[in-house]
Design a protein around this motif. Structure first.
Motif, mmCIF file in Angstrom:
data_model
loop_
_atom_site.group_PDB
_atom_site.id
_atom_site.type_symbol
_atom_site.label_atom_id
_atom_site.label_comp_id
_atom_site.label_asym_id
_atom_site.label_seq_id
_atom_site.Cartn_x
_atom_site.Cartn_y
_atom_site.Cartn_z
ATOM 1 N N ALA A 20 50.942 73.681 41.666
ATOM 2 C CA ALA A 20 49.990 74.501 40.932
ATOM 3 C C ALA A 20 49.439 73.728 39.734
ATOM 4 C CB ALA A 20 50.664 75.782 40.461
ATOM 5 N N LYS A 21 48.248 74.072 39.327
ATOM 6 C CA LYS A 21 47.656 73.526 38.101
ATOM 7 C C LYS A 21 47.941 74.499 36.969
ATOM 8 C CE LYS A 21 45.718 70.148 40.404
ATOM 9 N NZ LYS A 21 46.241 68.762 40.313
ATOM 10 N N PHE A 22 48.763 74.088 36.018
ATOM 11 C CA PHE A 22 49.199 74.978 34.951
ATOM 12 C C PHE A 22 48.284 74.867 33.729
ATOM 13 C CE2 PHE A 22 53.228 73.902 37.223
ATOM 14 C CZ PHE A 22 53.439 75.155 37.768
ATOM 15 N N PRO A 23 48.099 75.971 32.993
ATOM 16 C CA PRO A 23 47.261 75.921 31.793
ATOM 17 C C PRO A 23 47.774 74.952 30.736
ATOM 18 C CG PRO A 23 47.667 78.194 32.457
ATOM 19 C CD PRO A 23 48.550 77.338 33.301
ATOM 20 N N LYS A 24 49.082 74.832 30.639
ATOM 21 C CA LYS A 24 49.658 73.884 29.680
ATOM 22 C C LYS A 24 51.002 73.405 30.192
ATOM 23 C CE LYS A 24 51.842 77.378 26.668
ATOM 24 N NZ LYS A 24 51.934 77.904 25.291
ATOM 25 N N THR A 25 51.503 72.339 29.604
ATOM 26 C CA THR A 25 52.826 71.805 29.962
ATOM 27 C C THR A 25 53.542 71.430 28.673
ATOM 28 O OG1 THR A 25 51.754 69.641 30.307
ATOM 29 C CG2 THR A 25 52.236 70.952 32.279
ATOM 30 N N VAL A 26 54.469 72.283 28.273
ATOM 31 C CA VAL A 26 55.240 72.071 27.046
ATOM 32 C C VAL A 26 56.683 71.776 27.442
ATOM 33 C CG1 VAL A 26 55.979 73.047 24.852
ATOM 34 C CG2 VAL A 26 53.739 73.663 25.797
ATOM 35 N N LEU B 176 66.099 57.399 35.432
ATOM 36 C CA LEU B 176 64.857 57.943 34.909
ATOM 37 C C LEU B 176 64.942 58.342 33.436
ATOM 38 C CD1 LEU B 176 63.735 60.153 37.949
ATOM 39 C CD2 LEU B 176 62.691 58.009 37.166
ATOM 40 N N ASP B 177 66.032 57.989 32.777
ATOM 41 C CA ASP B 177 66.192 58.391 31.384
ATOM 42 C C ASP B 177 65.276 57.621 30.445
ATOM 43 O OD1 ASP B 177 67.915 56.300 32.324
ATOM 44 O OD2 ASP B 177 68.935 56.289 30.391
ATOM 45 N N GLY B 178 64.696 56.517 30.900
ATOM 46 C CA GLY B 178 63.808 55.733 30.047
ATOM 47 C C GLY B 178 62.385 56.247 29.984
ATOM 48 N N LEU B 179 62.058 57.305 30.722
ATOM 49 C CA LEU B 179 60.700 57.850 30.690
ATOM 50 C C LEU B 179 60.369 58.410 29.309
ATOM 51 C CD1 LEU B 179 60.569 59.859 34.050
ATOM 52 C CD2 LEU B 179 59.426 57.686 33.571
ATOM 53 N N SER B 180 59.163 58.128 28.835
ATOM 54 C CA SER B 180 58.694 58.791 27.620
ATOM 55 C C SER B 180 58.472 60.270 27.912
ATOM 56 C CB SER B 180 57.384 58.161 27.151
ATOM 57 O OG SER B 180 56.346 58.443 28.089
ATOM 58 N N ASP B 181 58.383 61.085 26.866
ATOM 59 C CA ASP B 181 58.119 62.504 27.079
ATOM 60 C C ASP B 181 56.792 62.708 27.805
ATOM 61 O OD1 ASP B 181 60.478 63.251 25.932
ATOM 62 O OD2 ASP B 181 59.608 64.050 24.081
ATOM 63 N N ALA B 182 55.808 61.859 27.509
ATOM 64 C CA ALA B 182 54.507 61.994 28.161
ATOM 65 C C ALA B 182 54.613 61.722 29.658
ATOM 66 C CB ALA B 182 53.497 61.045 27.511
ATOM 67 N N ARG B 183 55.336 60.656 30.028
ATOM 68 C CA ARG B 183 55.489 60.344 31.449
ATOM 69 C C ARG B 183 56.369 61.402 32.118
ATOM 70 N NH1 ARG B 183 51.744 58.989 33.349
ATOM 71 N NH2 ARG B 183 52.908 58.611 35.261
ATOM 72 N N TRP B 184 57.381 61.847 31.433
ATOM 73 C CA TRP B 184 58.252 62.911 31.970
ATOM 74 C C TRP B 184 57.418 64.147 32.330
ATOM 75 C CZ3 TRP B 184 63.764 62.864 32.268
ATOM 76 C CH2 TRP B 184 64.357 64.093 32.591
ATOM 77 N N THR B 185 56.571 64.559 31.400
ATOM 78 C CA THR B 185 55.737 65.734 31.635
ATOM 79 C C THR B 185 54.732 65.483 32.757
ATOM 80 O OG1 THR B 185 55.995 66.392 29.326
ATOM 81 C CG2 THR B 185 54.163 67.370 30.530
ATOM 82 N N ALA B 186 54.220 64.277 32.856
ATOM 83 C CA ALA B 186 53.284 63.951 33.933
ATOM 84 C C ALA B 186 53.956 64.098 35.293
ATOM 85 C CB ALA B 186 52.746 62.534 33.754
ATOM 86 N N HIS B 187 55.217 63.651 35.395
ATOM 87 C CA HIS B 187 55.919 63.716 36.674
ATOM 88 C C HIS B 187 56.467 65.105 36.968
ATOM 89 C CE1 HIS B 187 55.559 59.511 37.520
ATOM 90 N NE2 HIS B 187 56.239 59.137 36.450
ATOM 91 N N PHE B 188 57.007 65.774 35.961
ATOM 92 C CA PHE B 188 57.767 66.997 36.210
ATOM 93 C C PHE B 188 57.062 68.268 35.738
ATOM 94 C CE2 PHE B 188 61.012 63.563 35.404
ATOM 95 C CZ PHE B 188 61.119 63.229 36.739
ATOM 96 N N GLY B 189 55.835 68.109 35.243
ATOM 97 C CA GLY B 189 54.999 69.252 34.911
ATOM 98 C C GLY B 189 53.701 69.246 35.701
ATOM 99 N N ARG B 190 53.171 68.026 35.938
ATOM 100 C CA ARG B 190 51.941 67.904 36.731
ATOM 101 C C ARG B 190 52.224 67.273 38.098
ATOM 102 N NH1 ARG B 190 50.447 66.519 31.579
ATOM 103 N NH2 ARG B 190 50.386 64.273 32.018
ATOM 104 N N PHE B 191 53.426 66.784 38.271
ATOM 105 C CA PHE B 191 53.947 66.287 39.553
ATOM 106 C C PHE B 191 53.167 65.100 40.109
ATOM 107 C CE2 PHE B 191 55.627 70.479 38.941
ATOM 108 C CZ PHE B 191 56.983 70.181 39.025
ATOM 109 N N GLU B 192 52.874 64.164 39.189
ATOM 110 C CA GLU B 192 52.393 62.859 39.627
ATOM 111 C C GLU B 192 53.551 62.160 40.338
ATOM 112 O OE1 GLU B 192 50.861 60.768 36.257
ATOM 113 O OE2 GLU B 192 49.435 62.376 35.730
ATOM 114 N N PRO B 193 53.314 61.555 41.508
ATOM 115 C CA PRO B 193 54.422 60.983 42.291
ATOM 116 C C PRO B 193 55.166 59.887 41.535
ATOM 117 C CG PRO B 193 52.402 61.116 43.600
ATOM 118 C CD PRO B 193 52.009 61.419 42.182
#
Length: 450
Positions: free
Chosen positions: A23-29, A43-60
């Protein structure tokens, strides 16, 4: 460790899943990231931005699945067979290897609609996500093999639910699992008499989760593994005082790892009839009936495998379940009590004495294991505990009480009133510190028990 992507699920073929889009969410906090779990898969080295990209917007994730997959399965729900289910608000997002060399899945909850959503919106309430964090953290600390809540991201939608105040806040959760193959995955193939794919799935599970090759005896070996793993899960639920609430066959992972937490509760006292779900009016999945419920689910796996196996070896595998459960419940309860098992002829009388004393006195479960850790009960535990105290005297402690946790005035517990209080602080004042402090406290208890 380095991130080691996998795509093992693709071996099964497209009869087992449907490619879907998040789904496309209105926001990802970002509200919760489990760096301890992330470290186990690199995967602990991911920045918060990359984390949110993968696990909020589900970029592969590079090298893993390039499109999410909604898995297909059936299942008995409160003993009624349902062929219309599957991943309805989640999907398999990625696979990888962990620091123990195991194939792991990152699966979602609340990531949007799929072909199996039926009339659902495919979403998760924020409260549901917080409850899953608390359940998984507590169970992990108490020695239960469980999925781990990997990520929780608030998504900015208002959700309406019939069983809680609405509108309510929304979230998407990612869980780290040792596989998402369920008993219901096998039931679906048996329902359609698909022996070819039933054989393929059996070989897949043996290879990736039990390190064995297929062969003519593959079905009975698989059933023996699942019976042993789920008997251990049932035993550890009991030692933890945990009530899952919805032990349907589509909620039983063939690796014996507990997952998918809806109306769970921790029982305050050893009350066999205690239930977690308001809709479980018959007590089918009550605290004391959980071993029976899990055994019944495994029987449905045996029935499914009957299409590709002779009956006698499957019966033999099922007959081992009760003995394994008895052994595992003793191991689990003595682990929580902080003493070393002595063998079944000694341990079973002790376990019986524990249960009788707890039922007779309504002693809180967490308080009992906290006070008795190391094998010595305080004098305040009176006559109803006399038999238990006498039996316990023969046991050696497996660990001392030198961790600062054992000097606390009360044990770390997770009863429903505290769950509701943690949520109320978030819902009414957006205060997250109580949740954060509770996760720290639970992990501290886990260190003391480990």
């Amino acid at each position: 460790m380095d991130f080691t992507p996998q795509q093992a699920i693709l071996e099964l073929g497209d009869a087992f899943y449907d490619p879907v889009h998040a789904a496309k969410f209105p926001k990802t906090v970002l509200r919760f990231r489990n760096d301890r779990a992330a470290a186990s898969v690199g995967l602990d080295g991911l920045s918060d931005a990359r984390w949110t990209a993968h696990f909020g917007r589900f970029e592969p994730l590079a090298g893993s699945l390039q499109q999410p997959l909604a898995l297909r399965y059936h299942g008995h729900q409160f003993r009624v067979y349902n062929p219309e289910i599957g991943d309805g608000r989640g999907f398999l997002f990625a696979q990888m290897t962990d620091d123990r060399g195991r194939l792991m899945d990152l699966g979602t909850k609340g990531s949007g609609q799929t072909p199996w959503s039926r009339f659902g919106d495919g979403r998760l309430t924020l409260k549901g996500g917080i409850r899953e964090i608390l359940a998984t953290e507590m169970l992990e600390a108490l020695g239960v093999e469980t999925s781990r809540t990997f990520s929780l991201i608030e998504t900015g939608e208002e959700l309406h639910r019939g069983d809680e105040p609405s509108p309510t806040r929304s979230a998407v959760l990612v869980r780290l699992n040792h596989g998402h193959i369920r008993i219901g995955t096998f039931q679906r193939l048996a329902y359609s008499q698909d022996t070819e794919n039933l054989t393929r799935l059996t070989a897949y599970v043996l290879r990736h989760y039990f390190g064995e090759d297929g062969g003519d005896d593959a079905p009975q070996r698989l059933l023996a593994h699942v019976a042993a793993r789920t008997a251990r899960m049932a035993a550890r639920f009991m030692a933890a005082g945990f009530v899952h609430g919805v032990l349907n066959s589509d909620n039983i992972n063939v690796t014996g790892e507990s997952f998918d937490y809806g109306p769970w509760r921790f029982a305050p006292t050893w009350a066999p009839g205690f239930t977690a779900a308001y809709f479980d009016q018959s007590g089918l999945y009550s605290f004391g009936r959980q071993p029976e419920a899990i055994y019944w689910d495994v029987m449905q796996l045996a029935s499914s495998l009957r299409l590709i196996s002779e009956e006698e070896p499957l019966v033999a595998a099922m007959e081992a379940f009760p003995e394994i459960y008895q052994r595992e419940v003793a191991t689990a309860m003595l682990w929580r009590l902080g003493v070393t098992p002595r063998g079944s002829q000694h341990d079973r009388p002790l376990i019986g004495a524990i249960e009788r004393a707890l039922v007779e006195t309504d002693t809180p479960i967490d308080r009992f294991f906290f006070d008795g850790f190391g094998g010595t009960l305080p004098e305040s535990y009176g006559e109803p505990f006399a038999e238990l105290r006498a039996l316990l005297a023969a046991y050696e402690p497996r660990k001392g009480r030198d961790h600062p946790y054992w000097s606390d005035p009360a044990p770390c517990s997770m009863l429903i009133d505290e769950v509701e209080a943690i949520w109320a602080a978030i819902a009414h004042a957006d205060v997250w510190s109580h949740l954060e402090a509770k996760v720290v406290a639970i992990r501290r208890m886990g260190e003391a028990l480990a």
